[in-house]
Design a protein around this motif. Structure first.
Motif, mmCIF file in Angstrom:
data_model
loop_
_atom_site.group_PDB
_atom_site.id
_atom_site.type_symbol
_atom_site.label_atom_id
_atom_site.label_comp_id
_atom_site.label_asym_id
_atom_site.label_seq_id
_atom_site.Cartn_x
_atom_site.Cartn_y
_atom_site.Cartn_z
ATOM 1 N N TYR A 28 17.631 -65.207 -6.363
ATOM 2 C CA TYR A 28 17.138 -64.494 -5.179
ATOM 3 C C TYR A 28 15.674 -64.796 -4.877
ATOM 4 N N GLY A 29 14.988 -65.462 -5.790
ATOM 5 C CA GLY A 29 13.592 -65.812 -5.567
ATOM 6 C C GLY A 29 12.882 -66.093 -6.882
ATOM 7 N N ARG A 30 11.643 -66.480 -6.780
ATOM 8 C CA ARG A 30 10.861 -66.823 -7.970
ATOM 9 C C ARG A 30 10.417 -65.548 -8.689
ATOM 10 N N ILE A 31 10.661 -65.517 -10.000
ATOM 11 C CA ILE A 31 10.344 -64.339 -10.807
ATOM 12 C C ILE A 31 8.971 -64.513 -11.447
ATOM 13 N N LYS A 32 8.159 -63.495 -11.308
ATOM 14 C CA LYS A 32 6.816 -63.514 -11.878
ATOM 15 C C LYS A 32 6.771 -62.853 -13.247
ATOM 16 N N ASN A 33 7.516 -61.761 -13.390
ATOM 17 C CA ASN A 33 7.516 -61.035 -14.669
ATOM 18 C C ASN A 33 8.836 -60.293 -14.809
ATOM 19 N N LEU A 34 9.308 -60.159 -16.034
ATOM 20 C CA LEU A 34 10.565 -59.443 -16.297
ATOM 21 C C LEU A 34 10.389 -58.618 -17.567
ATOM 22 N N ARG A 35 10.827 -57.342 -17.477
ATOM 23 C CA ARG A 35 10.718 -56.468 -18.671
ATOM 24 C C ARG A 35 12.041 -55.735 -18.885
ATOM 25 N N LEU A 36 12.714 -56.080 -19.942
ATOM 26 C CA LEU A 36 13.947 -55.400 -20.347
ATOM 27 C C LEU A 36 13.545 -54.256 -21.282
ATOM 28 N N VAL A 37 13.844 -53.035 -20.860
ATOM 29 C CA VAL A 37 13.416 -51.855 -21.630
ATOM 30 C C VAL A 37 14.291 -51.732 -22.882
ATOM 31 N N ARG A 38 13.637 -51.620 -24.048
ATOM 32 C CA ARG A 38 14.352 -51.531 -25.317
ATOM 33 C C ARG A 38 13.958 -50.259 -26.059
ATOM 34 N N HIS A 39 14.813 -49.871 -26.959
ATOM 35 C CA HIS A 39 14.552 -48.677 -27.778
ATOM 36 C C HIS A 39 13.352 -48.953 -28.666
ATOM 37 N N GLY A 81 19.635 -50.639 -21.374
ATOM 38 C CA GLY A 81 20.535 -50.813 -20.226
ATOM 39 C C GLY A 81 19.831 -50.869 -18.877
ATOM 40 N N TYR A 82 18.525 -51.017 -18.857
ATOM 41 C CA TYR A 82 17.848 -51.182 -17.545
ATOM 42 C C TYR A 82 16.603 -52.046 -17.730
ATOM 43 N N ALA A 83 16.143 -52.582 -16.620
ATOM 44 C CA ALA A 83 15.026 -53.524 -16.673
ATOM 45 C C ALA A 83 14.251 -53.449 -15.361
ATOM 46 N N PHE A 84 13.047 -54.065 -15.390
ATOM 47 C CA PHE A 84 12.212 -54.179 -14.193
ATOM 48 C C PHE A 84 11.899 -55.663 -13.978
ATOM 49 N N VAL A 85 12.183 -56.146 -12.774
ATOM 50 C CA VAL A 85 11.989 -57.552 -12.442
ATOM 51 C C VAL A 85 10.965 -57.646 -11.314
ATOM 52 N N GLU A 86 9.861 -58.334 -11.593
ATOM 53 C CA GLU A 86 8.832 -58.533 -10.567
ATOM 54 C C GLU A 86 8.950 -59.935 -9.982
#
Length: 338
Positions: A87-98, A106-111
């Motif tokens: 869908y486009g160029r990703i600058k940062n990705l954070r997969l939330v972990r315990h 089970g959720y994440a934030f994609v910049e």
């Protein structure tokens, strides 16, 4: 006031700000909390116990950041990056972990690099499949939604039916258009968003995420340039108007002077032609009638002389006749003398 009837059964609306009591209501019109999670979230809401900006891990541009939920616990950062990069160029990705086990929650934030790419993923990635799981995507409510309370504090906009703590107003589970009377005054007192009566959406419509607003300095700068541009446009307009007026005035003066010159030329030409015509006509008349005119004049003079001579002759004759009559003796006088 009734919120509607059967004509609004399939109509919905979405929360633009967060209130724990409203989030726990299926139609957004509750005025009291109905579960312990809502009460806990309400306490945090009023006491200000949650600060969205206090999360040190929440970095990046929120307007370019997408929330991705319902991920499989087996989905990794690489898999998520591969799926979302379409869908486009990703600058940062954070997969939330315990924090203890390190397993995915089970959720994440994609910049994304741009807001445009984020909007494309917001529209197209919702309900897509990653590792056999149907995911949901939403904008970054943690940083962009006023009053936001996360799920761990009893808020959020998710939940499962079996937990008995469903939350409404989000993209996946919007508020239903109310079928019961809306308590307007109570909702206003609590500061709860009123249902948009007459402006409900259908479930097939995609709610728009918040868009970036210009900062105060940007507004001032933009206003300055707008004002400057306006002044410049006004000056240009005045200059063009003055130029048009001067040009028109010069043209008009030139036209008037040309007209006066042409009029004087016509008058002079007319006078010259009149004199020439009169002379020409005079010469033509003399040429055609000059001899006869002299003859006619001589004839008239001779006739007048003859008439004068004839009248003189008649007067002389009359006088002679009258004198002779007085000199002759009458017959009466003759017989008397005899």
């Amino acid at each position: 006031m009734s919120g509607g009837g059967n004509n609004v059964v399939n109509k919905v609306f979405y929360a633009t700000s967060y209130h724990p009591i409203q989030a726990g209501s299926i139609d957004g019109t509750d005025v009291v909390p109905h579960d312990n999670g809502v009460r806990r979230a309400l306490l945090c809401y009023h006491a200000g116990l949650y600060d969205p900006s206090g999360d040190s891990k929440a970095v990046g541009d929120p307007y370019c950041t997408l929330f991705v939920g319902r991920l499989s616990h087996h989905t990794t950062e690489d898999t998520l990056r591969e799926m979302m990069s379409k869908y486009g160029r990703i600058k940062n990705l954070r997969l939330v972990r315990h924090i203890v086990t390190g397993s995915s929650r089970g959720y994440a934030f994609v910049e994304f690099e741009s807001e445009k790419d984020m909007l494309r993923a917001y529209e197209d990635a919702h309900h897509s499949l990653i590792d056999g799981r149907e995911i949901i995507v939403d904008y970054n409510r943690q940083q962009l939604m006023p009053g936001w309370i996360p799920r761990r504090l009893g808020g959020g906009l998710g939940g499962r039916k079996e937990s008995g703590q469903l939350r409404f107003g989000g993209r996946e589970r919007p508020f239903r258009a109310p079928l019961r009377p809306i308590p307007h005054e109570d909702l206003q007192k609590l500061g709860i968003q009123l249902p948009p009566e007459g402006r409900y959406m259908s479930r097939t419509q995609i709610p728009s995420p918040p868009r970036r607003k210009a900062s105060a300095s940007d507004d001032r700068e933009e206003g300055y340039y707008r004002e400057k541009s306006s002044v410049e446009r006004e000056e240009e307009f005045k200059e063009r108007s003055s130029h048009r007026y001067n040009h028109s005035h010069r043209s008009s003066s030139h036209t008037h002077s040309s007209h006066r010159r042409r009029s004087k030329d016509r008058e002079e030409r007319s006078r010259t032609e009149s004199r020439s015509d009169r002379k020409e006509r005079s010469r033509g008349t003399e040429a055609r009638y000059g001899d006869n005119k002299g003859k006619v004049s001589d004839s008239k003079r001779s006739k007048r002389a003859e008439e004068e001579e004839e009248r003189s002759h008649k007067r002389h004759k009359h006088m002679h006749s009258h004198h002779h009559h007085h000199m002759r003796p009458s017959s009466r006088d003759h017989h008397s003398s005899d």
